[in-house]
Design an enzyme around this catalytic site. Structure first.
Site, mmCIF file in Angstrom:
data_model
loop_
_atom_site.group_PDB
_atom_site.id
_atom_site.type_symbol
_atom_site.label_atom_id
_atom_site.label_comp_id
_atom_site.label_asym_id
_atom_site.label_seq_id
_atom_site.Cartn_x
_atom_site.Cartn_y
_atom_site.Cartn_z
ATOM 1 N N ASP A 187 -10.220 33.701 18.995
ATOM 2 C CA ASP A 187 -10.157 33.253 20.628
ATOM 3 C C ASP A 187 -8.990 32.569 21.082
ATOM 4 O O ASP A 187 -8.725 31.305 20.582
ATOM 5 C CB ASP A 187 -11.612 32.562 20.553
ATOM 6 C CG ASP A 187 -11.903 31.958 22.093
ATOM 7 O OD1 ASP A 187 -11.206 32.501 22.858
ATOM 8 O OD2 ASP A 187 -12.754 31.247 22.323
ATOM 9 N N HIS A 189 -14.551 26.667 24.629
ATOM 10 C CA HIS A 189 -13.804 27.353 23.719
ATOM 11 C C HIS A 189 -12.908 26.360 23.063
ATOM 12 O O HIS A 189 -12.658 25.275 23.551
ATOM 13 C CB HIS A 189 -12.693 28.105 24.589
ATOM 14 C CG HIS A 189 -13.399 29.202 25.430
ATOM 15 N ND1 HIS A 189 -13.630 30.439 24.909
ATOM 16 C CD2 HIS A 189 -13.982 29.193 26.602
ATOM 17 C CE1 HIS A 189 -14.271 31.185 25.532
ATOM 18 N NE2 HIS A 189 -14.486 30.714 26.884
HETATM 19 ZN ZN LIG Z 1 -15.510 35.191 26.268
HETATM 20 ZN ZN LIG Z 2 -17.878 33.192 25.973
#
Ligand SMILES: [Zn+2]
Ligand SMILES: [Zn+2]
Length: 553
Positions: free
Chosen positions: A195, A368
């Site tokens: 990510d 995140h």
């Molecule tokens: Zn996402």
């Molecule tokens: Zn997400």
């Protein structure tokens, strides 16, 4: 996996999410068998009026529909599940995901009348799908029940991080399973898909619990209603607001359909822990004193028809706000939505209430991984290769730079974009020819029609040209004010007879239209368009785009 030839390459085919936010969709292909990881949308914004959502171009999948073993969803955000119905449409296959993810997905599919074979994944319990063996791993993110996936293939292990962060203070059901990731590192990972959303954030992402003090302060000092807006899927955040409301003796209500829907799903699964009797129906809100209310409201992105937008202009059916009330934006602003959010905040101030947002109080944390989290993941997993995913191109590149800190040489990081194919054979990565990948726009009319409008229009314009008939009507009588004009581009109009006949046709069409259509120029526009298209097709065998302009004076 005896009997499967380990010399055959594993191919990674990104159909979306590499080079942009949203649209996450990655195909793994081995021995002509396919696995799709995620099927997400990109949210439309003001730059694309009339477009409801944007989905990946699944043509690659459609061409190999009978070879798809399954679709696996990492978590329940729209940028990972929102295009599921479209993917299933072109390539029906069983869908795998955690309970909450499937709960959200099922609601969306039901709205669109799509049936699916949904199969629950449980962290720690592997599932074999053809040559792919899925090993779900729990990760912390802003929605509960998020998964990373260690996918064993005969050519090696692919570890897809999904969206994640490392929140060491989180409770077990909200935290990343560091030990499981480290175990895969020891067993050997061929490629890590990680990510990149927050690769530009220094340090670590902060824990979900760190928002509690600022939220508590709002509860302590607000004499009137408290409204909290956040993503409708943010169950951990909703839980914290619900806990604070309960402690303060305030009743809770979910305002906005998606907010109520998602809370329902999480309540059903026991993932949102609150007594159902604590939750008011929106209709009951007005019967309570403002100081006894805490409302979770949809519309954190300033969407024009969302509950919060309507509240901010005094147009909501069940909820009003005014002096003494506080509205908390417990969310970030998705790029592109800044103006809408700003407008809503101004309107809320106009109504006299207070507004608290992440710009001046710690009322939101990202789901995140920040830079240190990303480095830690690379160190835990020790992949032979890294492919940065989920992000714009600049983020993918920065992820590559960050990889040095984890001891990964540049040649072991492949920055690829949608449609770029990477093949791994005998542990070595190699670029292959690109495949078709792109975006499909879905329009708001919801006719089920799925088409790439921009491309279609461009193709159409370049091949056939455009004709713009201009009609001026007397507003009172509905009669023509002078002769119609016709402007053309990219379409031969040096045939005087042809244009004269077209003009005559316009006059006849205006004069012949039924009396009841006179009040509505859009009906006349449609009529003119249809007549002219037919006319040009018959006379020239061409199909220019016809865009009538009707003015009333
Ligand atoms: Zn996402
Ligand atoms: Zn997400």
């Amino acid at each position: 996996m005896e009997g499967l030839n380990p010399d055959l390459p594993l191919r990674l085919v990104p159909l979306g999410g590499l080079g942009e936010f949203g649209l996450n969709a990655m195909v793994l292909e081995w021995g002509e068998r396919l696995l799709l990881v995620d099927a997400g949308v990109m949210f439309a914004n003001a730059e694309l009026p009339g477009v409801d959502s944007i989905v990946p171009d699944f043509q690659y999948l459609a061409d190999r529909a009978d070879k798809l073993e399954g679709i696996v969803l990492t978590h329940g955000h729209e940028d990972h599940i929102g295009a599921l119905s479209v993917a299933l449409d072109v390539a029906p296959a069983p869908v795998y995901g955690s309970r909450l993810t499937l709960g959200f997905a099922e609601r969306r599919l039901r709205e669109r009348g799509v049936d699916a074979d949904l199969r629950t994944l449980v962290p720690g319990t592997p599932v074999q799908l053809g040559p792919f063996r899925l090993n779900p791993i729990r990760v912390a993110h802003s929605v509960l029940d998020s998964l990373a996936l260690a996918i064993e293939t005969p050519a090696g292990v692919v570890l897809a991080s999904g969206d994640f962060k490392i929140d060491r203070d989180a409770s077990p059901e909200e935290s990343t399973d560091i030990e499981a990731l480290a175990e895969w590192g020891r067993r050997g990972v061929l490629v890590l898909l990680s990510d990149s959303t927050n690769v530009e954030q220094r340090g670590r992402s902060r824990g979900e619990d760190t928002v509690i003090p600022a939220l508590r302060e709002v509860f302590e000092r607000t004499p009137g209603r408290i409204l909290v807006t956040c993503f409708a899927s943010a169950i951990p955040r909703i839980q914290r607001v619900a806990d604070l409301a309960r402690a303060a003796g305030r009743r809770l209500a979910m305002i906005g359909r998606r907010m109520a829907d998602n809370a329902d799903v999480a309540l059903d699964l026991g993932l949102l822990r609150l007594p159902p009797s604590d939750v008011l129906s929106p209709g009951a809100v007005s019967t309570y004193a403002p100081r006894n209310l805490a409302l979770l409201v949809a519309g954190s992105q300033g969407e024009p028809l969302s509950a919060l937008s309507l509240i901010s202009v005094g147009e909501h059916r069940d909820v009003t706000v005014g002096p003494g009330d506080t509205v908390v934006f417990s969310s970030r602003v998705i790029p592109g939505n800044e103006r809408g959010v700003s407008r809503v905040i101004s309107n809320l101030y106009r109504r006299g209430c207070d507004v608290v947002h992440p710009g001046h109080a710690h009322v939101h944390v990202s789901g995140h991984a920040g830079q240190e989290d990303l480095v830690e993941l690379m160190q835990l997993v020790q992949p032979r290769y890294l492919v940065p995913v989920h992000g714009e191109y600049r983020m993918l590149v920065q992820h590559k730079h960050l990889a040095r800190q984890a001891g990964l040489d540049e040649e072991r990081v492949h920055v690829v974009e949608d449609g770029d194919v990477l093949a791994f054979a005998n542990g070595v990565a190699r670029r292959e020819d690109r495949v078709a990948a792109g975006r499909i726009l879905i329009d708001r009319s919801g006719s089920g029609e799925v088409e790439d409008f921009v491309l279609r229009d461009r193709r159409h314009l370049s091949a056939e040209g455009v004709v713009v008939p201009i009609i001026v009507l007397d507003k009172q009588t509905g009669h023509l004010e002078g002769a119609p004009g016709i402007v053309t581009r990219g379409f031969v109009d040096d045939d005087a007879d042809l244009m004269d006949d077209a003009t005559r046709l316009l006059v006849e069409t205006v004069d012949a239209r039924p009396i009841e259509e006179r009040a509505d120029p859009s009906l006349l526009r449609e009529r003119l368009r249809a007549e002219l298209k037919r006319f040009f097709k018959k006379r020239t065998q061409r199909r220019p785009m016809v865009i009538p302009v009707v003015m009333e004076i």
